[in-house]
Design a protein around this motif. Structure first.
Motif, PDB file in Angstrom:
ATOM      1  N   GLN A 398     -24.507 114.985  29.490  1.00 40.15           N
ATOM      2  CA  GLN A 398     -23.759 114.089  30.369  1.00 40.15           C
ATOM      3  C   GLN A 398     -22.632 114.814  31.105  1.00 40.15           C
ATOM      4  OE1 GLN A 398     -25.008 111.165  30.566  1.00 40.15           O
ATOM      5  NE2 GLN A 398     -23.545 109.977  31.774  1.00 40.15           N
ATOM      6  N   TRP A 399     -21.909 115.704  30.396  1.00 37.29           N
ATOM      7  CA  TRP A 399     -20.714 116.318  30.986  1.00 37.29           C
ATOM      8  C   TRP A 399     -20.674 117.838  30.830  1.00 37.29           C
ATOM      9  CZ3 TRP A 399     -19.474 111.839  27.739  1.00 37.29           C
ATOM     10  CH2 TRP A 399     -19.304 110.671  28.501  1.00 37.29           C
ATOM     11  N   GLY A 400     -21.820 118.445  30.523  1.00 38.04           N
ATOM     12  CA  GLY A 400     -21.843 119.888  30.331  1.00 38.04           C
ATOM     13  C   GLY A 400     -22.014 120.705  31.586  1.00 38.04           C
ATOM     14  N   GLN A 401     -22.025 120.056  32.745  1.00 38.70           N
ATOM     15  CA  GLN A 401     -22.064 120.755  34.031  1.00 38.70           C
ATOM     16  C   GLN A 401     -23.239 121.730  34.129  1.00 38.70           C
ATOM     17  OE1 GLN A 401     -17.948 122.122  35.140  1.00 38.70           O
ATOM     18  NE2 GLN A 401     -17.588 121.609  33.000  1.00 38.70           N
ATOM     19  N   GLY A 402     -24.378 121.312  33.624  1.00 29.46           N
ATOM     20  CA  GLY A 402     -25.546 122.158  33.707  1.00 29.46           C
ATOM     21  C   GLY A 402     -25.887 122.864  32.420  1.00 29.46           C
ATOM     22  N   ALA A 403     -25.085 122.681  31.355  1.00 29.25           N
ATOM     23  CA  ALA A 403     -25.422 123.286  30.065  1.00 29.25           C
ATOM     24  C   ALA A 403     -26.726 122.692  29.542  1.00 29.25           C
ATOM     25  CB  ALA A 403     -24.299 123.031  29.065  1.00 29.25           C
ATOM     26  N   ASP A 404     -27.455 123.469  28.763  1.00 27.99           N
ATOM     27  CA  ASP A 404     -28.732 123.029  28.219  1.00 27.99           C
ATOM     28  C   ASP A 404     -28.533 121.811  27.329  1.00 27.99           C
ATOM     29  OD1 ASP A 404     -31.160 122.664  27.051  1.00 27.99           O
ATOM     30  OD2 ASP A 404     -31.248 124.613  26.061  1.00 27.99           O
ATOM     31  N   PRO A 405     -29.054 120.641  27.713  1.00 29.70           N
ATOM     32  CA  PRO A 405     -28.811 119.432  26.922  1.00 29.70           C
ATOM     33  C   PRO A 405     -29.683 119.338  25.671  1.00 29.70           C
ATOM     34  CG  PRO A 405     -30.190 118.903  28.796  1.00 29.70           C
ATOM     35  CD  PRO A 405     -29.826 120.344  28.938  1.00 29.70           C
ATOM     36  N   MET A 406     -30.626 120.265  25.512  1.00 31.34           N
ATOM     37  CA  MET A 406     -31.551 120.148  24.388  1.00 31.34           C
ATOM     38  C   MET A 406     -31.336 121.242  23.343  1.00 31.34           C
ATOM     39  SD  MET A 406     -33.238 117.457  25.052  1.00 31.34           S
ATOM     40  CE  MET A 406     -34.516 117.616  23.829  1.00 31.34           C
ATOM     41  N   SER A 407     -30.150 121.834  23.303  1.00 27.91           N
ATOM     42  CA  SER A 407     -29.954 123.033  22.490  1.00 27.91           C
ATOM     43  C   SER A 407     -29.454 122.752  21.074  1.00 27.91           C
ATOM     44  CB  SER A 407     -28.954 123.970  23.178  1.00 27.91           C
ATOM     45  OG  SER A 407     -27.722 123.317  23.365  1.00 27.91           O
ATOM     46  N   VAL A 408     -29.243 121.497  20.700  1.00 29.19           N
ATOM     47  CA  VAL A 408     -28.625 121.202  19.408  1.00 29.19           C
ATOM     48  C   VAL A 408     -29.647 120.586  18.459  1.00 29.19           C
ATOM     49  CG1 VAL A 408     -26.685 120.100  18.245  1.00 29.19           C
ATOM     50  CG2 VAL A 408     -26.497 120.741  20.657  1.00 29.19           C
TER      51      VAL A 408
END
Length: 422
Positions: A398-408
Motif C-alpha cells: 500500500q505505501w512501499g512506493q514500489g517495494a515488493d509487496p509479496m516478500s514477507v
C-alpha cells in the motif's frame, strides 16, 4: 612608626598570595572546561548506550552485543583501578579508542567502533580521557568474557583484521567544503560512528566504506533484528524527501513528518543527539544531505495496490489494530503518531524493521526528560506469525512506493520472533 612597614609587608604578602592563587585558579578552570568538553563528546559518541547493561550502573559495561559468531560484552570504562580503566594512561586510552588494542595488548572486537574513532582528533581524545578518569564515578564490576567459542575467540587474527581494514588516519578537513560540512563529516564519521549501524558489512565484518568516498557508505544495513535505513539521497528508502530541518527535528526529538525512531536509534536520540548543540545538529544534517544518491535510486514504480489474498488478510489486520493511529490513508499524526505513507522504512530492501516493530513495539523516546506520549505497542502476543506477515505485506504493497509487496512470509516472522523475544 611601625605601621607603614607592617602595611607594606601585608600588601606584599597579599600580592604574593594572589600571584600563587591565580595560576591555580586558571588551571582549575581549564581542567573543568576539559572535563565538560569530554562529557559532551561522550554524549556525541553515545558511549553510555553500549557500556551500560540494562539496569546497570553507567559505563560499568556488561551489555551483550550480538555478532555472527556469538555475543560479546561491553567493558567497564569507569575509573575503578581493578576492574575498570583507573590505571590507564592517556596513551592506553588512545590506543584502545583509536586502534582497538587494550592496555594489556589484547585486541578488541570491532563491535567496539574503533574504525570510526580512529578519526577522532588528539584534543578530543584528551578531553574524553579527562572526563572518564575524573568525572565518572568508579564502579567495581568485573568484565564478562565473550560467548564466542574456541578457536573463533582467539584475538590474534584481529591484528590481521586491523592491517586489512583499519584506516588509522585522523580526520582531515576537506578544503573544498565549508566549515559546517567538515564539522558534520567529522562528527558523523568519527565519534557519531553512524556507519557502524548504517553501512553494510563484508564477510569479515568490516564496514564496506568509512566515508562518502565509498558508494556503500550509510546506504543501509541489517543490524540485530532491524534494518538501519539508508541515510543517502534515495527518495524512496533514504532521505531524499527530507530537508535539513526534517533531519534536525529527527535528531532532536526522534520524530518528524516522515518517520519516528525505533530500535537502537531510540537510544541514540535519548542519550546523544537531543543533547547536541544547535550548531552540531545543523552540521550533521548539512553533511548527510550532501551524500550522493545511489545509481538507480529514486526511480519509482507505480505504487501497487496489494490485492493478493495475503494482502487482503493484512488489510483486515490493519483495520483492526493499526488504523486508529496510522489512519486509513497511512498519514498518521506526525510527529506524535508515525506516518506510513512515504516513510522510507516501508521501502527498505529488507523487512526486518517492520516485522520487529510490529512484534515488539518501540521503547519510549524521552525528550527533555518527558516520555513521548504514544510509543508503538507490541503486538507479538496478539498476532500470529501469519498475521504479522500479512499486515507487513499489506503495508509494503500500500505505501512501499514500489517495494515488493509479496516478500514477507510467516517463516520470516517466526525466525525474527525467536531471536528478538524480550
Amino acid at each position: 612608626m611601625n605601621r607603614i612597614p607592617k602595611m607594606i609587608r601585608r600588601l606584599c604578602v597579599a600580592a604574593l598570595l594572589s600571584c600563587c592563587w591565580m595560576p591555580s585558579a586558571h588551571a582549575a578552570d581549564a581542567a573543568g572546561a576539559l572535563i565538560e568538553r569530554g562529557a559532551y563528546l561522550a554524549r556525541v559518541g553515545d558511549c553510555v548506550a553500549c557500556h551500560t547493561a540494562p539496569k546497570g550502573k553507567p559505563y560499568a559495561g556488561g551489555l551483550a552485543m550480538s555478532t555472527p559468531v556469538g555475543a560479546v560484552y561491553s567493558t567497564n570504562i569507569t575509573p575503578d583501578p581493578r576492574t575498570g580503566i583507573g590505571t590507564w594512561t592517556l596513551r592506553d586510552f588512545e590506543r584502545a579508542l583509536r586502534h582497538g588494542v587494550s592496555r594489556d595488548g589484547h585486541n578488541l572486537y570491532p563491535a567496539m567502533p574503533y574504525p570510526s574513532y580512529a578519526k577522532v582528533r588528539d584534543e578530543d581524545v584528551a578531553a574524553l580521557y579527562a572526563y572518564f578518569m575524573r568525572a565518572v564515578p568508579a564502579v567495581k564490576q568485573a568484565n564478562r568474557e565473550s560467548d564466542i567459542r574456541w578457536p573463533l575467540n582467539m584475538r590474534w587474527p584481529l591484528k590481521l583484521w586491523n592491517l586489512a581494514f583499519l584506516d588509522q588516519e585522523v580526520f582531515r578537513d576537506n578544503a573544498a567544503q565549508s566549515a559546517t560540512w567538515n564539522r558534520g563529516a567529522y562528527l558523523t564519521q568519527g565519534l557519531g560512528h553512524c556507519g557502524a549501524c548504517h553501512t553494510s558489512r563484508g564477510a569479515a565484518f568490516q564496514e564496506k566504506a568509512l566515508d562518502e568516498r565509498g558508494d556503500q557508505y550509510l546506504q543501509g544495513a541489517a543490524l540485530e533484528g532491524w534494518y538501519a535505513s539508508s541515510l543517502g539521497g534515495d527518495r524512496r528508502a533514504g532521505l531524499g524527501r527530507w530537508n535539513e530541518q526534517d533531519l534536525r527535528s529527527f535528531l532532536r526529538t526522534g520524530a518528524n513528518r516522515h518517520a519516528t525512531a525505533f530500535g537502537s536509534m531510540t537510544d541514540v536520540i535519548n542519550n546523544s543527539t537531543q543533547h547536541l548543540t544547535d550548531a552540531d545538529t545543523q552540521a550533521i544534517a548539512h553533511y548527510l544531505k550532501s551524500l550522493p544518491t545511489p545509481d538507480g535510486a529514486g526511480l519509482f514504480a507505480a505504487v501497487p495496490v496489494a490485492t493478493s489474498a495475503q494482502a487482503l488478510s493484512g488489510a483486515r489486520v490493519y483495520g483492526k489494530y493499526c488504523l486508529q493511529c496510522h489512519g486509513a490513508d497511512g498519514r498518521g499524526v506526525p510527529p506524535l503518531l508515525a506516518p506510513l505513507a512515504l516513510n522510507p522504512n516501508l521501502a527498505a530492501p529488507r523487512t526486518a524493521s517492520l516485522i520487529n516493530v510490529t512484534l515488539n513495539g518501540t521503547r519510549e523516546l524521552v525528550i527533555g526528560g518527558l516520555p513521548a506520549p504514544y510509543p508503538m505497542p507490541a503486538f507479538g502476543k496478539v498476532l500470529s506469525d501469519a498475521e504479522v506477515a500479512d499486515v507487513v505485506t499489506y503495508l509494503r504493497g500500500q505505501w512501499g512506493q514500489g517495494a515488493d509487496p509479496m516478500s514477507v512470509s510467516a517463516d520470516e516472522v517466526r525466525k525474527l520472533r525467536k531471536t528478538t523475544r524480550r
